[in-house]
Design a protein around this motif. Sequence first.
Motif, mmCIF file in Angstrom:
data_model
loop_
_atom_site.group_PDB
_atom_site.id
_atom_site.type_symbol
_atom_site.label_atom_id
_atom_site.label_comp_id
_atom_site.label_asym_id
_atom_site.label_seq_id
_atom_site.Cartn_x
_atom_site.Cartn_y
_atom_site.Cartn_z
ATOM 1 N N PRO A 34 -3.402 -0.999 2.640
ATOM 2 C CA PRO A 34 -1.855 -1.036 2.558
ATOM 3 C C PRO A 34 -1.157 0.005 3.380
ATOM 4 N N THR A 35 0.027 -0.324 4.026
ATOM 5 C CA THR A 35 0.958 0.381 4.913
ATOM 6 C C THR A 35 2.099 0.892 3.927
ATOM 7 N N GLU A 36 2.424 0.165 2.772
ATOM 8 C CA GLU A 36 3.481 0.323 2.037
ATOM 9 C C GLU A 36 2.747 0.029 0.644
ATOM 10 N N ILE A 37 3.377 1.018 -0.283
ATOM 11 C CA ILE A 37 2.829 0.860 -1.780
ATOM 12 C C ILE A 37 4.282 0.961 -2.664
ATOM 13 N N GLY A 41 2.867 1.587 -7.659
ATOM 14 C CA GLY A 41 1.294 1.596 -7.363
ATOM 15 C C GLY A 41 0.884 0.240 -6.897
ATOM 16 N N LEU A 42 -0.461 0.261 -6.463
ATOM 17 C CA LEU A 42 -0.989 -0.801 -5.950
ATOM 18 C C LEU A 42 -2.486 -0.900 -6.242
ATOM 19 N N VAL A 43 -3.056 -2.189 -6.583
ATOM 20 C CA VAL A 43 -4.276 -2.211 -7.181
ATOM 21 C C VAL A 43 -5.007 -3.559 -6.030
ATOM 22 N N ILE A 44 -6.107 -3.144 -5.524
ATOM 23 C CA ILE A 44 -6.810 -4.001 -4.660
ATOM 24 C C ILE A 44 -8.148 -4.332 -4.978
ATOM 25 N N LEU A 45 -8.459 -5.544 -5.360
ATOM 26 C CA LEU A 45 -10.054 -5.940 -5.844
ATOM 27 C C LEU A 45 -10.711 -6.189 -4.628
ATOM 28 N N GLU A 69 -15.409 -3.501 -6.313
ATOM 29 C CA GLU A 69 -14.751 -2.447 -6.208
ATOM 30 C C GLU A 69 -13.076 -2.641 -6.373
ATOM 31 N N ILE A 70 -12.474 -1.810 -7.214
ATOM 32 C CA ILE A 70 -10.992 -1.786 -7.402
ATOM 33 C C ILE A 70 -10.223 -0.532 -6.677
ATOM 34 N N GLU A 71 -9.672 -0.868 -5.752
ATOM 35 C CA GLU A 71 -9.003 0.394 -5.125
ATOM 36 C C GLU A 71 -7.598 0.475 -5.741
ATOM 37 N N ILE A 72 -7.241 1.734 -6.141
ATOM 38 C CA ILE A 72 -6.034 2.083 -6.776
ATOM 39 C C ILE A 72 -5.224 3.123 -5.703
ATOM 40 N N TYR A 73 -3.816 2.806 -5.637
ATOM 41 C CA TYR A 73 -3.073 3.760 -4.961
ATOM 42 C C TYR A 73 -1.824 3.971 -5.571
ATOM 43 N N ALA A 74 -1.370 5.287 -5.721
ATOM 44 C CA ALA A 74 -0.286 5.562 -6.186
ATOM 45 C C ALA A 74 0.548 6.462 -5.218
ATOM 46 N N GLN A 75 1.691 6.300 -5.120
ATOM 47 C CA GLN A 75 2.565 7.072 -3.981
ATOM 48 C C GLN A 75 3.705 7.829 -4.751
ATOM 49 N N VAL A 122 0.641 11.246 4.246
ATOM 50 C CA VAL A 122 1.273 10.463 5.037
ATOM 51 C C VAL A 122 2.281 11.195 5.903
ATOM 52 N N THR A 123 2.118 10.843 7.338
ATOM 53 C CA THR A 123 3.077 11.598 8.117
ATOM 54 C C THR A 123 4.512 10.993 8.009
ATOM 55 N N GLY A 124 5.240 11.842 7.486
ATOM 56 C CA GLY A 124 6.741 11.489 7.286
ATOM 57 C C GLY A 124 7.128 10.522 6.222
ATOM 58 N N GLY A 125 6.217 10.566 5.173
ATOM 59 C CA GLY A 125 6.499 10.007 3.971
ATOM 60 C C GLY A 125 5.557 10.725 2.832
ATOM 61 N N ALA A 126 5.956 10.007 1.479
ATOM 62 C CA ALA A 126 5.133 10.725 0.397
ATOM 63 C C ALA A 126 3.689 10.530 0.411
ATOM 64 N N ALA A 127 3.113 11.454 -0.003
ATOM 65 C CA ALA A 127 1.538 11.611 -0.163
ATOM 66 C C ALA A 127 1.019 10.148 -1.198
ATOM 67 N N ILE A 128 -0.237 9.831 -0.832
ATOM 68 C CA ILE A 128 -0.677 8.616 -1.854
ATOM 69 C C ILE A 128 -2.054 9.506 -2.415
ATOM 70 N N LYS A 129 -1.928 8.973 -3.720
ATOM 71 C CA LYS A 129 -3.343 9.288 -4.617
ATOM 72 C C LYS A 129 -4.012 8.278 -4.501
ATOM 73 N N ALA A 130 -5.400 8.010 -4.203
ATOM 74 C CA ALA A 130 -6.007 6.900 -3.986
ATOM 75 C C ALA A 130 -7.495 7.349 -4.631
#
Length: 146
Positions: A34-37, A41-45, A69-75, A122-130
């Motif tokens: 992802p480039t945007e979340i 959040g975002l969940v990718i299987l 694998e389930i990828e989880i992203y929170a920003q 993330v350069t110029g943006g909020a950090a992501i926890k994944a």
Amino acid sequence: MATKRETALAALHAALQLGLGGLAIGIERGAPVPTEISADGLVILRDGQPGEPEVTMSPLAYHYEHRAEIEIYAQDADDDARATAFDDLVAAVGAVIAANRTLGGAVLWAEAEAPEPQDLPVTGGAAIKAATIAVVLHYSTSDPLV
């Protein structure tokens, strides 16, 4: 006709969509990194690997422990809000799997493993926890190609 592998993965994806559908998150399968979340959040299987099966000969059967694998992203710019959103997503995924271990009969058993979280700057943006959560899908088939 869908293969046993695809049936298992589609059932996991459907369970995630149904169980997490009330949250305002994206739930995708096989999407690019992802480039945007979204704010929640975002969940990718990811399909993962079926691994080497155990084989029984009479009747012939291949017994898989497929590691999806389930990828989880929170920003979020706020560290506490990001950690809370991430934890909520992990708990929600765990609840989805615990509520339906056979994924509607598509697998013999589904079992999640603990995630290994990491913070991504993330350069110029909020950090992501994944994190990636491995989900072991136990199923058997009479042919490794079906």
